[in-house]
Design an enzyme around this catalytic site. Structure first.
Site, PDB file in Angstrom:
ATOM      1  N   MET A 109     -22.840 -17.071  39.963  1.00 16.37           N
ATOM      2  CA  MET A 109     -23.850 -17.984  40.497  1.00 16.37           C
ATOM      3  C   MET A 109     -23.286 -18.808  41.660  1.00 16.37           C
ATOM      4  SD  MET A 109     -25.921 -19.386  37.210  1.00 16.37           S
ATOM      5  CE  MET A 109     -27.237 -18.428  36.467  1.00 16.37           C
ATOM      6  N   GLY A 110     -24.070 -19.758  42.121  1.00 19.48           N
ATOM      7  CA  GLY A 110     -23.607 -20.637  43.207  1.00 19.48           C
ATOM      8  C   GLY A 110     -24.664 -20.911  44.265  1.00 19.48           C
ATOM      9  N   GLY A 148     -31.062 -27.598  36.433  1.00 18.17           N
ATOM     10  CA  GLY A 148     -30.327 -26.685  35.541  1.00 18.17           C
ATOM     11  C   GLY A 148     -29.255 -27.426  34.756  1.00 18.17           C
ATOM     12  N   ARG A 175     -18.086  -0.538  38.181  1.00 16.00           N
ATOM     13  CA  ARG A 175     -18.937  -1.118  37.144  1.00 16.00           C
ATOM     14  C   ARG A 175     -19.312  -2.537  37.555  1.00 16.00           C
ATOM     15  NH1 ARG A 175     -18.902   3.376  35.677  1.00 16.00           N
ATOM     16  NH2 ARG A 175     -18.597   4.249  33.586  1.00 16.00           N
ATOM     17  N   ASP A 196     -22.674 -25.236  40.951  1.00 13.26           N
ATOM     18  CA  ASP A 196     -22.545 -24.734  42.327  1.00 13.26           C
ATOM     19  C   ASP A 196     -21.613 -25.613  43.167  1.00 13.26           C
ATOM     20  OD1 ASP A 196     -24.557 -23.076  41.389  1.00 13.26           O
ATOM     21  OD2 ASP A 196     -26.159 -24.195  42.376  1.00 13.26           O
ATOM     22  N   LYS A 208     -39.093 -27.471  36.656  1.00 14.89           N
ATOM     23  CA  LYS A 208     -40.364 -26.827  37.014  1.00 14.89           C
ATOM     24  C   LYS A 208     -41.441 -27.890  37.291  1.00 14.89           C
ATOM     25  CE  LYS A 208     -39.049 -22.596  35.643  1.00 14.89           C
ATOM     26  NZ  LYS A 208     -37.676 -23.010  35.724  1.00 14.89           N
ATOM     27  N   GLU A 235     -23.741 -14.848  44.230  1.00 19.42           N
ATOM     28  CA  GLU A 235     -25.139 -14.374  44.231  1.00 19.42           C
ATOM     29  C   GLU A 235     -25.835 -14.565  45.580  1.00 19.42           C
ATOM     30  OE1 GLU A 235     -27.267 -16.656  41.251  1.00 19.42           O
ATOM     31  OE2 GLU A 235     -26.980 -18.538  42.326  1.00 19.42           O
TER      32      GLU A 235
HETATM   33  O1  F6P Z   1     -28.024 -24.447  40.553  1.00 24.96           O
HETATM   34  C1  F6P Z   1     -27.444 -23.965  39.376  1.00 24.96           C
HETATM   35  C2  F6P Z   1     -27.833 -22.540  39.129  1.00 24.96           C
HETATM   36  O2  F6P Z   1     -27.173 -22.108  37.965  1.00 24.96           O
HETATM   37  C3  F6P Z   1     -27.575 -21.584  40.295  1.00 24.96           C
HETATM   38  O3  F6P Z   1     -26.218 -21.230  40.415  1.00 24.96           O
HETATM   39  C4  F6P Z   1     -28.493 -20.443  39.958  1.00 24.96           C
HETATM   40  O4  F6P Z   1     -28.882 -19.719  41.087  1.00 24.96           O
HETATM   41  C5  F6P Z   1     -29.686 -21.158  39.368  1.00 24.96           C
HETATM   42  O5  F6P Z   1     -29.228 -22.424  38.903  1.00 24.96           O
HETATM   43  C6  F6P Z   1     -30.353 -20.452  38.223  1.00 24.96           C
HETATM   44  O6  F6P Z   1     -31.464 -21.183  37.869  1.00 24.96           O
HETATM   45  P1  F6P Z   1     -32.329 -20.919  36.565  1.00 24.96           P
HETATM   46  O7  F6P Z   1     -31.608 -21.513  35.405  1.00 24.96           O
HETATM   47  O8  F6P Z   1     -33.606 -21.625  36.850  1.00 24.96           O
HETATM   48  O9  F6P Z   1     -32.453 -19.443  36.413  1.00 24.96           O
END
Ligand code: F6P
Length: 356
Positions: free
Chosen positions: A175-176, A12, A272, A133, A80, A229
């Site tokens: 995220m994380g 990512g 919300r 993360d 991927k 998350e």
């Molecule tokens: O590892 C970085 C991250 O942004 C995570 O925090 C998140 O769960 C994941 O990548 C999202 O991945 P993608 O961009 O494949 O949806």
């Protein structure tokens, strides 16, 4: 003898990657007179034997270097595909590109794959950790994390005024993956009242008790809840879904918390949900991420010069250094220690961070 160094970004994206590339090119060129080529889309570029020449001049735009402040990665990235199944072809690509060494910028997942490929093919690999993360083992900091903390903090600041205007409870999902670093640090900086992270169990009645305390004791009718998350439901389940490519994605804990709050709160409490999503991966890198990226890029080139391969640059005890990549891969992701000083700091601010 002049070297030809390849650089790629894998996994990512995050802010600061371009600053690493910029520093690698600059240090390799100015200090060693080496050539640097960018491999587009990580192992896909090796497979397709593609390399882009990166020159100091080429990084400039009328004397301004956009790489200093541009988010994302100019090289493109991918996380991927069954890369290990194509190990032989990827190694042939590495050889065909006549690289003396490869600098790979990635998170723990992509670094594990690249290390495996490098050891099978006997490449000269140096790794640089990046991820919002901040969960790569053996480094206290990874490129991209600081900017993401700032982005989430900014979002909390913005949500505060609208929460206050409507007397609402705002739930923010960040995220994380399995780590709560981002939620914890942004939660402290952004004035969250509740921080829920994967590492620390929580109870919904205690969350609601916190909201009640804010209302009754402090006469505050709004609240901010930040939830990572990867935080689980009260019964210990992970919230996720499988996407169209069959990949499991974390998502849904924010919705769960948002739906649970009214049940244990006085009638009329409005909740919300905001899911910050990939906004957290975008934008200009913070000053600190640029500095870290520069320190990491410089050190990676020095490691190549010293022929110290199969290592990852790391930030430890306020200094940049390096650690064996194998050691990083063999460790679990770095998580928030439930008794850490930052958790205690959050509690000292009256924030509910689960348990107790
Ligand atoms: O590892 C970085 C991250 O942004 C995570 O925090 C998140 O769960 C994941 O990548 C999202 O991945 P993608 O961009 O494949 O949806």
């Amino acid at each position: 003898m002049g070297k030809r160094i390849g650089i790629l970004t894998s996994g990512g994206d995050c802010p600061g990657l371009n600053m690493v590339i910029r520093t690698v090119v600059s240090h390799a060129t100015l200090s060693y007179d080496w050539e640097v080529v960018g491999i587009p889309y990580a192992t896909k570029g090796l497979l397709e034997r593609k390399a882009i020449t990166l020159s100091l001049h080429g990084l400039d735009l009328h004397g301004i270097d956009p790489l200093l402040c541009m988010g994302g990665t100019i090289l493109g990235s991918t996380n991927k595909g069954d890369t290990l199944a194509q190990a032989k072809q990827i190694f042939e690509g590495y050889q065909a590109l006549e690289l003396d060494a490869l600098i790979a910028i990635g998170g723990d997942g992509s670094l594990a794959i690249l290390r495996e490929l490098a050891s099978q093919g006997n490449w000269n690999l140096v790794a640089i950790p990046k991820t919002i993360d901040n969960d790569v083992a053996l480094t206290e900091r990874s490129v991209g994390f600081d900017t993401a903390v700032n982005t989430v903090t900014d979002a909390l600041n913005r949500l505060t005024s609208t929460a206050a205007s409507h007397d609402r409870v705002m739930v923010v999902e960040v995220m994380g993956r399995t780590a709560g670093h981002l939620a914890l640090q942004a939660g402290i900086a952004g004035g969250a009242d509740v921080i829920l992270i994967p590492e620390i169990p929580y109870s919904l009645p205690k969350v609601c008790q916190k909201l009640k305390e804010l209302r009754d004791k402090w006469k505050r009718k709004f609240a901010l809840i930040i939830v990572a998350e990867g935080a689980k439901t009260e019964t210990g389940e992970i919230s996720c879904y499988t996407d169209s490519l069959g990949e499991v994605r974390l998502r849904g804990i924010g919705q769960y918390i948002t739906e649970q709050i009214p049940a244990c709160s006085p009638e009329g409490v409005e909740t919300r949900l905001t899911i910050l999503g990939h906004v957290q991966r975008g934008g200009m890198p913070s000053a600190w991420d640029r500095i870290l990226a520069a320190a990491f890029g410089k050190t990676a080139i020095d490691l190549v010069a010293q022929e110290q391969f199969a290592r990852m640059v790391a930030w430890r005890n306020g200094e940049v250094g390096s650690v064996p990549l194998e050691l990083v891969i063999s460790q679990s992701p770095s998580l928030v220690a439930p008794q850490s000083s930052l958790v205690q700091t959050a509690r000292s601010l009256g924030i509910y961070v689960g348990e107790s």
